[in-house]
Write an enzyme that holds these catalytic residues in place. Sequence first.
Site, PDB file in Angstrom:
ATOM      1  N   LYS A 211      33.854  28.026  34.760  1.00 49.79           N
ATOM      2  CA  LYS A 211      32.942  27.671  36.025  1.00 49.79           C
ATOM      3  C   LYS A 211      31.545  28.263  35.751  1.00 49.79           C
ATOM      4  CE  LYS A 211      37.036  27.834  38.738  1.00 49.79           C
ATOM      5  NZ  LYS A 211      37.756  28.803  39.466  1.00 49.79           N
TER       6      LYS A 211
ATOM      7  N   LEU B 144      39.774  18.610  38.464  1.00 48.89           N
ATOM      8  CA  LEU B 144      38.911  19.236  37.464  1.00 48.89           C
ATOM      9  C   LEU B 144      38.755  18.130  36.216  1.00 48.89           C
ATOM     10  CD1 LEU B 144      40.077  22.796  37.353  1.00 48.89           C
ATOM     11  CD2 LEU B 144      37.632  22.299  37.822  1.00 48.89           C
TER      12      LEU B 144
ATOM     13  N   LYS C 212      43.913  28.776  33.943  1.00 44.48           N
ATOM     14  CA  LYS C 212      44.383  27.713  34.995  1.00 44.48           C
ATOM     15  C   LYS C 212      45.812  27.838  35.064  1.00 44.48           C
ATOM     16  CE  LYS C 212      43.579  22.705  35.673  1.00 44.48           C
ATOM     17  NZ  LYS C 212      44.904  22.121  36.019  1.00 44.48           N
TER      18      LYS C 212
ATOM     19  N   ASP D 227      52.578  16.502  30.920  1.00 42.32           N
ATOM     20  CA  ASP D 227      51.151  16.500  31.364  1.00 42.32           C
ATOM     21  C   ASP D 227      50.478  15.637  30.177  1.00 42.32           C
ATOM     22  OD1 ASP D 227      52.163  17.883  33.482  1.00 42.32           O
ATOM     23  OD2 ASP D 227      50.703  19.506  33.171  1.00 42.32           O
TER      24      ASP D 227
HETATM   25  S1  IVH Z   1      39.022  25.893  40.367  1.00 44.14           S
HETATM   26  C1  IVH Z   1      37.788  21.860  42.450  1.00 44.14           C
HETATM   27  N1  IVH Z   1      40.596  27.618  38.998  1.00 44.14           N
HETATM   28  O1  IVH Z   1      43.870  23.138  39.132  1.00 44.14           O
HETATM   29  C2  IVH Z   1      38.804  22.564  42.003  1.00 44.14           C
HETATM   30  N2  IVH Z   1      41.494  25.630  39.844  1.00 44.14           N
HETATM   31  O2  IVH Z   1      43.204  20.533  38.150  1.00 44.14           O
HETATM   32  C3  IVH Z   1      38.346  23.614  41.588  1.00 44.14           C
HETATM   33  N3  IVH Z   1      43.982  25.305  39.369  1.00 44.14           N
HETATM   34  O3  IVH Z   1      43.333  21.649  42.254  1.00 44.14           O
HETATM   35  C4  IVH Z   1      39.351  24.358  41.276  1.00 44.14           C
HETATM   36  N4  IVH Z   1      43.951  27.193  38.253  1.00 44.14           N
HETATM   37  O4  IVH Z   1      44.561  23.912  41.878  1.00 44.14           O
HETATM   38  C5  IVH Z   1      40.548  26.404  39.658  1.00 44.14           C
HETATM   39  N5  IVH Z   1      41.805  29.184  37.926  1.00 44.14           N
HETATM   40  C6  IVH Z   1      41.621  27.914  38.438  1.00 44.14           C
HETATM   41  C7  IVH Z   1      42.748  27.300  38.821  1.00 44.14           C
HETATM   42  C8  IVH Z   1      42.560  25.881  39.403  1.00 44.14           C
HETATM   43  C9  IVH Z   1      44.616  26.230  38.633  1.00 44.14           C
HETATM   44  C10 IVH Z   1      44.343  23.968  39.898  1.00 44.14           C
HETATM   45  C11 IVH Z   1      43.751  24.012  41.287  1.00 44.14           C
HETATM   46  C12 IVH Z   1      43.055  22.364  40.969  1.00 44.14           C
HETATM   47  C13 IVH Z   1      43.632  21.759  39.643  1.00 44.14           C
HETATM   48  C14 IVH Z   1      42.767  21.146  39.013  1.00 44.14           C
END
Ligand code: IVH
Length: 685
Positions: free
Chosen positions: A305, A83, A119, A33
């Site tokens: 967030k 993100l 994440k 990555d």
């Molecule tokens: S919030 C607008 N929270 O990471 C997207 N995403 O690189 C907001 N992901 O598409 C996502 N863990 O699939 C959020 N705790 C988490 C997450 C998470 C994994 C993934 C998600 C997103 C991607 C972005």
Amino acid sequence: MSSTLKKKRNDLITTIKRHQEAYYSKDQPKISDEAYDQLVAELFSLDHELNIPRSSTEKTLGVGHKKRDEFFSVEHSTPMLSLDNAFSFDELDLFFKRVTDFIKKNRIDFVPKYSAEIKLDGVAVSLTYMDGELKTAATRGDGLVGEDITDNVKSMNGVPEVLNLKSKNKSNITYFENSIIEIRGEVIFSKKDFERFNKYQERASEKLFSNPRNAAAGSLRQLDAAITKSRPLTFIVHGVGKTSGSITDDLITHSSFLELMESVGFKIIRPRIKNGHPNIIKDYINQILNIRESLPVEIDGIVVKIENYELQSMLGSTVRAPRFAIAYKLPSETAITEVIGIDIQVGRFGTLTPVARLKTVSIGGVNISNATLHNEDELRKKGVKIGDRVEVRRAGDVIPEVVRTVNTSIRKSDNSLSFEIPKFCPSCGGKTERLEGEVARRCISGKKCPAQFEQAFVHFVSKKAMNIDGLGTKLIQQLIRENLVNALDDIYNLKYFQLEKLDRFGAKSAQNLISSIDKSRVTTPAKLLYALGIRHVGLQTAKAICDALTCFEELFSLAPEKLALIDDIGPVVMFSVSSFFETRENLELTKRLLNEVSFKKEVFNKKGVFAGKNIVFTGTLRTLKRALAQELVQKNGGTCSGIITKKTDLCVAGEKAGSKAREAQKMKIKVIAEEEFLAMIDKNI
Ligand code: IVH
């Protein structure tokens, strides 16, 4: 626009697209990555030079992949975005500053609070519920249109088919009536399930997955939903897409949304921070960094967030990512480098381990120049040759390992050399063997092999064993080379004048070493047993064995049946221990060592349900022979006597118990039946 730069930019875009395809559509990433992020960063910096707006490049790249044709398409009501990343606390502070600047500029009377959560490294999925019932499930696809995987997701762990409002005072139906909610989350494979699953695949000669994320992606996007259902997948909620109807009013902050989701049957991320300030968020990040290894799931960052949804929507999003959230990326655990040689290390029990010598590379701030290739099978499976480029992983305290070769297609055949595990030991030249069912080849010369002796020595002096401070591998090699030690106990006969003469050793270090050797003479039986380096006997096993002994010498003629009585001792350990002491040299070495060391007082039999208790048996025992009952007492830390005295703690009365039981009752000593005695042991062992 300079044509060379333009060409470079086009080439970069093609490369990135190729990697996107490999990652998203084929679930077989070709680079880490971090390497991917580097390519994207390079492209953005080219754009900067060429004055190309970032948003247009973002559009070109898209946020995900092109969907496969076989699934039905589902349009997301709100796009599934990506993100933005922060790679340091400085970059994270820039994110916090952007938020406070926005608040000031717009004169919003608000102190922003943040949530933080891990994440998850899985596959993004969006679930749409209408009137509280699951209607569709979709992958992210290109962010706007995804694949319909409803059948695959139904009955998945963490996906309720009907939302169940246990904790609310409203009935399910009225609460969700006329409402639509898009629930976003990640489908993951836990680390444990991934390992178990890959082993299963290997046995079935099926495709192996390179990490839990690929396993989750590969399992989810199966045209045959039954295959998905047979895999251990879990859905975990991390966000919300579009909502409409009564439910919308209840969504005030991100954390309260997650809690609501948990109450209706979803799984949410833990540990997490809610309503935190920047410093709390940073503490959380540091904590997660420390426990990353022990988390049950793979993570690739921490998502921060803004809590308040109103503020979130005021900040809005770019085409690629929201402005109200950021992903703090954890330092990469892998890197790509070149194999400059392959060495064979001979371990304590003769195992030959291939180790790749690498062009030094930094992983997470640590320089790595060696990585294990584990064993003959792994070496063959990975097909690593000298001269190859390989991906190397360093995770926490674990020994760095070669994950796989990369770019073998550009391997120049004259530059890459294949490597075979030698049939003779590289240390002693003796024979090696590979037993059926074992993955490794082993040198069979035992302690006569210099490498095995050296490793046995390193183990003997190590912290958990005899704990001799200041005696490192280099010094041990020197002592062996100078013929000052030929057996483990020779360490206790070293003289000051012998040490003083060693290379780079002065009077002070010689004195220090002598005193740490002396200090190690007082030890515990378990440490000594562990220090002997018997195969399959770790410190915990050594403790379990010693807890059952009344003296160390008991080990020399211990019947395997007695060892088998000890908890956690299986036949393999049993055989290993008894055959160790059956070998004359081992027995003699242990006896010599017992003359050099002494044990801290009262170390035997301190544990167990009868620790320190004196027990008297009377009458006929129905299930146990008297001798076995007494042995059980000893094994559980107690002693037995034939008569009741003031020192008696417990009297076990069998059938036809007579005067002793009466005597005990008179003296207010507890009298129990045989069954109770057995139950006490059962509960405790
Ligand atoms: S919030 C607008 N929270 O990471 C997207 N995403 O690189 C907001 N992901 O598409 C996502 N863990 O699939 C959020 N705790 C988490 C997450 C998470 C994994 C993934 C998600 C997103 C991607 C972005």
